[in-house]
Design a protein around this motif. Sequence first.
Motif, PDB file in Angstrom:
ATOM      1  N   ASN A 202       1.001  -1.341   0.068  1.00 23.29           N
ATOM      2  CA  ASN A 202       0.216   0.100   0.291  1.00 23.29           C
ATOM      3  C   ASN A 202       0.407   1.142   0.053  1.00 23.29           C
ATOM      4  O   ASN A 202       0.407   2.259   0.468  1.00 23.29           O
ATOM      5  CB  ASN A 202      -0.967   0.173   1.317  1.00 23.29           C
ATOM      6  CG  ASN A 202      -0.016  -0.403   2.956  1.00 23.29           C
ATOM      7  OD1 ASN A 202       0.840   0.380   2.685  1.00 23.29           O
ATOM      8  ND2 ASN A 202      -1.085  -1.022   3.319  1.00 23.29           N
ATOM      9  N   ILE A 203       1.985   1.252  -0.479  1.00 27.58           N
ATOM     10  CA  ILE A 203       2.594   2.248  -0.922  1.00 27.58           C
ATOM     11  C   ILE A 203       3.160   2.701  -1.481  1.00 27.58           C
ATOM     12  O   ILE A 203       3.377   1.881  -2.654  1.00 27.58           O
ATOM     13  CB  ILE A 203       4.739   2.662   0.929  1.00 27.58           C
ATOM     14  CG1 ILE A 203       5.362   3.558   0.328  1.00 27.58           C
ATOM     15  CG2 ILE A 203       5.196   1.186  -0.093  1.00 27.58           C
ATOM     16  CD1 ILE A 203       6.481   2.962   1.886  1.00 27.58           C
ATOM     17  N   PRO A 243      10.621  15.457  -0.100  1.00 26.77           N
ATOM     18  CA  PRO A 243       9.845  16.444   0.709  1.00 26.77           C
ATOM     19  C   PRO A 243       9.833  16.098   1.948  1.00 26.77           C
ATOM     20  O   PRO A 243       8.817  14.524   1.626  1.00 26.77           O
ATOM     21  CB  PRO A 243       9.372  16.471  -0.207  1.00 26.77           C
ATOM     22  CG  PRO A 243       9.779  16.305  -1.779  1.00 26.77           C
ATOM     23  CD  PRO A 243      10.372  15.256  -1.366  1.00 26.77           C
ATOM     24  N   PRO A 244       8.555  16.946   2.600  1.00 24.35           N
ATOM     25  CA  PRO A 244       7.845  16.345   3.694  1.00 24.35           C
ATOM     26  C   PRO A 244       6.407  15.098   2.989  1.00 24.35           C
ATOM     27  O   PRO A 244       6.080  16.173   1.973  1.00 24.35           O
ATOM     28  CB  PRO A 244       7.149  17.855   4.595  1.00 24.35           C
ATOM     29  CG  PRO A 244       8.398  18.340   3.977  1.00 24.35           C
ATOM     30  CD  PRO A 244       8.684  18.335   2.723  1.00 24.35           C
ATOM     31  N   THR A 246       6.341  12.690   1.435  1.00 21.93           N
ATOM     32  CA  THR A 246       6.410  11.176   0.962  1.00 21.93           C
ATOM     33  C   THR A 246       6.570  10.325   0.989  1.00 21.93           C
ATOM     34  O   THR A 246       6.271   8.787   0.174  1.00 21.93           O
ATOM     35  CB  THR A 246       7.231  12.078  -0.197  1.00 21.93           C
ATOM     36  OG1 THR A 246       8.495  12.314   0.855  1.00 21.93           O
ATOM     37  CG2 THR A 246       7.319  13.413  -0.964  1.00 21.93           C
ATOM     38  N   GLY A 247       6.542  10.173   2.082  1.00 19.07           N
ATOM     39  CA  GLY A 247       6.337   8.547   2.948  1.00 19.07           C
ATOM     40  C   GLY A 247       7.688   7.972   3.452  1.00 19.07           C
ATOM     41  O   GLY A 247       7.682   6.696   3.671  1.00 19.07           O
ATOM     42  N   SER A 249       8.805   7.716   6.231  1.00 20.59           N
ATOM     43  CA  SER A 249       8.210   7.928   8.358  1.00 20.59           C
ATOM     44  C   SER A 249       7.247   6.307   7.680  1.00 20.59           C
ATOM     45  O   SER A 249       7.427   5.082   8.620  1.00 20.59           O
ATOM     46  CB  SER A 249       8.124   8.733   9.170  1.00 20.59           C
ATOM     47  OG  SER A 249       7.997   9.336   9.216  1.00 20.59           O
ATOM     48  N   THR A 250       6.730   6.437   6.384  1.00 23.86           N
ATOM     49  CA  THR A 250       5.133   5.224   5.775  1.00 23.86           C
ATOM     50  C   THR A 250       6.264   4.111   5.899  1.00 23.86           C
ATOM     51  O   THR A 250       6.416   2.655   5.843  1.00 23.86           O
ATOM     52  CB  THR A 250       4.470   5.238   4.996  1.00 23.86           C
ATOM     53  OG1 THR A 250       4.183   6.909   5.309  1.00 23.86           O
ATOM     54  CG2 THR A 250       3.308   4.571   4.978  1.00 23.86           C
ATOM     55  N   ASN A 362      14.667  15.913   5.169  1.00 23.68           N
ATOM     56  CA  ASN A 362      14.156  16.501   4.207  1.00 23.68           C
ATOM     57  C   ASN A 362      15.313  17.210   3.042  1.00 23.68           C
ATOM     58  O   ASN A 362      15.240  17.293   1.735  1.00 23.68           O
ATOM     59  CB  ASN A 362      13.006  17.265   4.359  1.00 23.68           C
ATOM     60  CG  ASN A 362      12.138  17.058   4.860  1.00 23.68           C
ATOM     61  OD1 ASN A 362      12.023  17.662   6.179  1.00 23.68           O
ATOM     62  ND2 ASN A 362      11.448  16.173   5.176  1.00 23.68           N
ATOM     63  N   TYR A 398      -7.284   3.676  -1.159  1.00 25.47           N
ATOM     64  CA  TYR A 398      -8.921   4.640  -0.475  1.00 25.47           C
ATOM     65  C   TYR A 398     -10.089   4.197  -1.135  1.00 25.47           C
ATOM     66  O   TYR A 398     -10.947   4.649  -0.320  1.00 25.47           O
ATOM     67  CB  TYR A 398      -7.951   6.258  -0.466  1.00 25.47           C
ATOM     68  CG  TYR A 398      -6.931   6.491   0.567  1.00 25.47           C
ATOM     69  CD1 TYR A 398      -7.040   7.027   1.731  1.00 25.47           C
ATOM     70  CD2 TYR A 398      -5.498   6.233   0.145  1.00 25.47           C
ATOM     71  CE1 TYR A 398      -5.973   7.393   2.626  1.00 25.47           C
ATOM     72  CE2 TYR A 398      -4.188   6.353   1.162  1.00 25.47           C
ATOM     73  CZ  TYR A 398      -4.721   6.984   2.123  1.00 25.47           C
ATOM     74  OH  TYR A 398      -3.905   6.956   3.150  1.00 25.47           O
ATOM     75  N   PRO A 421       2.521  12.511  -1.976  1.00 26.15           N
ATOM     76  CA  PRO A 421       1.420  11.024  -1.939  1.00 26.15           C
ATOM     77  C   PRO A 421       0.302  11.869  -0.657  1.00 26.15           C
ATOM     78  O   PRO A 421      -0.667  10.990  -0.551  1.00 26.15           O
ATOM     79  CB  PRO A 421       2.430  10.023  -1.645  1.00 26.15           C
ATOM     80  CG  PRO A 421       3.133  10.423  -2.177  1.00 26.15           C
ATOM     81  CD  PRO A 421       3.599  12.372  -2.190  1.00 26.15           C
ATOM     82  N   ALA A 422       0.698  12.042   0.209  1.00 23.12           N
ATOM     83  CA  ALA A 422       0.285  12.323   1.428  1.00 23.12           C
ATOM     84  C   ALA A 422      -0.975  13.490   1.171  1.00 23.12           C
ATOM     85  O   ALA A 422      -2.033  13.019   1.567  1.00 23.12           O
ATOM     86  CB  ALA A 422       1.144  13.311   2.424  1.00 23.12           C
ATOM     87  N   ALA A 425      -3.683  11.455  -0.733  1.00 25.10           N
ATOM     88  CA  ALA A 425      -3.722  10.860   0.384  1.00 25.10           C
ATOM     89  C   ALA A 425      -5.567  10.916   1.013  1.00 25.10           C
ATOM     90  O   ALA A 425      -6.268  10.637   0.656  1.00 25.10           O
ATOM     91  CB  ALA A 425      -3.209  10.110   0.745  1.00 25.10           C
TER      92      ALA A 425
HETATM   93  N1  LIG Z   1       3.884   6.890  -0.488  1.00 23.34           N
HETATM   94  C1  LIG Z   1       3.478   7.228   0.441  1.00 23.34           C
HETATM   95  N2  LIG Z   1       2.434   6.070   0.218  1.00 23.34           N
HETATM   96  C2  LIG Z   1       1.220   6.131   0.940  1.00 23.34           C
HETATM   97  N3  LIG Z   1       0.525   6.766   1.485  1.00 23.34           N
HETATM   98  C3  LIG Z   1       2.216   7.382   1.801  1.00 23.34           C
HETATM   99  C4  LIG Z   1       2.774   7.887   0.929  1.00 23.34           C
HETATM  100  N4  LIG Z   1       2.988   9.157   1.152  1.00 23.34           N
HETATM  101  C5  LIG Z   1       2.713  10.125   2.682  1.00 23.34           C
HETATM  102  N5  LIG Z   1       1.794   8.945   2.983  1.00 23.34           N
HETATM  103  C6  LIG Z   1       0.891   8.767   3.507  1.00 23.34           C
HETATM  104  O1  LIG Z   1       1.301  10.092   4.482  1.00 23.34           O
HETATM  105  C7  LIG Z   1       0.863  10.400   5.648  1.00 23.34           C
HETATM  106  C8  LIG Z   1       2.031  10.991   5.852  1.00 23.34           C
HETATM  107  O2  LIG Z   1       3.266  10.517   4.858  1.00 23.34           O
HETATM  108  P1  LIG Z   1       4.715  10.202   6.240  1.00 23.34           P
HETATM  109  O3  LIG Z   1       4.846  10.585   7.697  1.00 23.34           O
HETATM  110  O4  LIG Z   1       5.111   8.584   5.875  1.00 23.34           O
HETATM  111  O5  LIG Z   1       5.799  12.065   4.841  1.00 23.34           O
HETATM  112  P2  LIG Z   1       6.986  11.888   5.125  1.00 23.34           P
HETATM  113  O6  LIG Z   1       7.845  11.445   4.015  1.00 23.34           O
HETATM  114  O7  LIG Z   1       7.606  10.914   6.409  1.00 23.34           O
HETATM  115  O8  LIG Z   1       7.200  13.131   6.339  1.00 23.34           O
HETATM  116  P3  LIG Z   1       8.097  13.732   6.811  1.00 23.34           P
HETATM  117  O9  LIG Z   1       8.891  14.221   6.190  1.00 23.34           O
HETATM  118  O10 LIG Z   1       7.295  15.193   6.972  1.00 23.34           O
HETATM  119  O11 LIG Z   1       8.153  13.572   8.529  1.00 23.34           O
HETATM  120  C9  LIG Z   1       1.229   8.755   5.752  1.00 23.34           C
HETATM  121  O12 LIG Z   1       0.402   8.647   7.149  1.00 23.34           O
HETATM  122  C10 LIG Z   1       0.357   8.166   4.653  1.00 23.34           C
HETATM  123  O13 LIG Z   1      -0.930   7.913   4.555  1.00 23.34           O
END
Ligand SMILES: Nc1ncnc2c1ncn2[C@@H]1O[C@H](COP(=O)(O)OP(=O)(O)OP(=O)(O)O)[C@@H](O)[C@H]1O
Length: 534
Positions: A202-203, A243-244, A246-247, A249-250, A362, A398, A421-422, A425
């Motif tokens: 699901n990523i 960038p923030p 973009t997933g 942490s996911t 970032n 979704y 992607p955030a 989503a």
């Molecule tokens: N590549 C992705 N695939 C699926 N869902 C995503 C993806 N990127 C972001 N999301 C969705 O957006 C939300 C925020 O993503 P996430 O926290 O992973 O971003 P990040 O890159 O870690 O941001 P930051 O740099 O601010 O920490 C997640 O809870 C998820 O639902």
Amino acid sequence: MSRMAEMWTGVGPFGSTLASIMFIYTVIERYFPNRLRGYILTYVNRILAFTRNIQITVHEYTGDLQRNLAYSAIEAYISSKSPKDFKRLTAQVGRNSKKLVLTMDDNESMTEEFRGAKLCWYASKTISENKSSYYNFKEVKRALTLVFHQRHRDLVTEVYLNHILEKGMTILTRNRQRKLYTNCRYGYWSHVVLDHPATFDNIAMDPLKKKEIIDDLIAFSKGKHYYAKVGKAWKRGYLLYGPPGTGKSTMIAAMANFMNYDIYDLELTAVQGNSELRKLLLETSNKSVIVIEDIDCSLGLTRKRETAKDVKEEEKGKKDVKDQITEQNPDNKVVTLSGLLNFIDGLWSTCGRERLIVFTTNYKEKLDPALIRRGRMDKHIELSYCCFEGFKILARNYLNLDSHHLFEKLCPLFNETQITPADVAEILMPKTNEEDDAEICLEELIQALEKRKADARLKAEEDAKEKLLTKEGEVKKSESSDSVGTNFELVSTPSKDKGSGILDGEAQNCGSSTKDGTNEEDKSNRSKGEGSEN
Ligand SMILES: Nc1ncnc2c1ncn2[C@@H]1O[C@H](COP(=O)(O)OP(=O)(O)OP(=O)(O)O)[C@@H](O)[C@H]1O
Ligand SMILES: [Mg+2]
């Protein structure tokens, strides 16, 4: 007694000596009082010695009241056997609380064949009264006993036991409740149950990139012997940048779920110095991901060595940071870059454990190259804006959609503009319970993308205008400075010979050579300034 008869019948079909032995044990455990049991078992064991059978007992608890890992592993191995092999089972909720786990009940036995050897496991339970304690309580002791003929001694001790231990450990790892640890002040880890739904399915990202990461993780997990052979610690570093939203942490959660690892989320700013960092890391378990999020925001680690000369001074650079921090904190209560580098490369990482180390940022370019060089951060993964392929995954997650007539309209928009992607989503989250919810969400996404596209175009136009203006300004500036430069040349050459009298000539020259219509005031000012220098 009817129970006993039932048990005899149960044993009958086995017909083997081993099963009979197990039966005898069961009868003794169940039907003889505590006081007699010990004596009887001693005699039975002596008699059994004549049957040329050997038994190995694994107790549930070791002397220091720790649960015996071997017991847990063998128990898991036995539970993995078909429940139909047992007459009596116990059921309990598994550690991951998802399903009931059935296992062999106390005083039950299981026989199996291993490379031609008949082996019998027996689960015993003894209850004794603990009188040594102030509180008079009953002590329950459990053990698993393996009985086999002595001719199989080598096979059992050298092969079979290792085999079931390995299998049992794998099952335990698979079934264990995974944890998310975070470090609090005072250098301790606290944890919660890790139950993150992110998976590689699901990523949302480029499928090829995703496959590359999965393959890399699989190769790592199978690499125990390879890493040992090439003399490298069994660890792998990943730098996730982008960038923030973009997933990043996911992705960490998906990696941990895929590998069945715990996560240790290390907050560097809460760590009181390098020795505390070392202590925390020594406490991390095998099969874990150690994460430092937003590494660019941590401490003085962003010192970037900008030139080749700086790169040469890597060691010096590390010392500088250290010195700088030591000055600020005489107690040296802050993690330094060299402390962190030691953590990645140092001795702790060579204790044969399977670990992933993940940094996120970032701003990759802000990081010190020493921190992210290959070997430390082996794989640099960019998580970027949402592409159409990524969108399709999100639409499936979704909206449960694999296709839709609006996809055609959306496809080019993803190439023309940037959206995380955030954000996608969020737009795709169902807003109503209506049937046409998917259509509403997709329309909203089209609008959002078109708006971004228009905004981007506007911004590009403004940027271009600004650039043009700056360029024009620079041209004007350089033209005016060109003319000033010419004047100086004219002045400087003959100055030695002509003395201060040249100044007038220069002032005149400046006036005549001015191409941009410099006004009289400027000219006179310049003359004044230059005059005052002399
Ligand atoms: N590549 C992705 N695939 C699926 N869902 C995503 C993806 N990127 C972001 N999301 C969705 O957006 C939300 C925020 O993503 P996430 O926290 O992973 O971003 P990040 O890159 O870690 O941001 P930051 O740099 O601010 O920490 C997640 O809870 C998820 O639902
Ligand atoms: Mg994040």
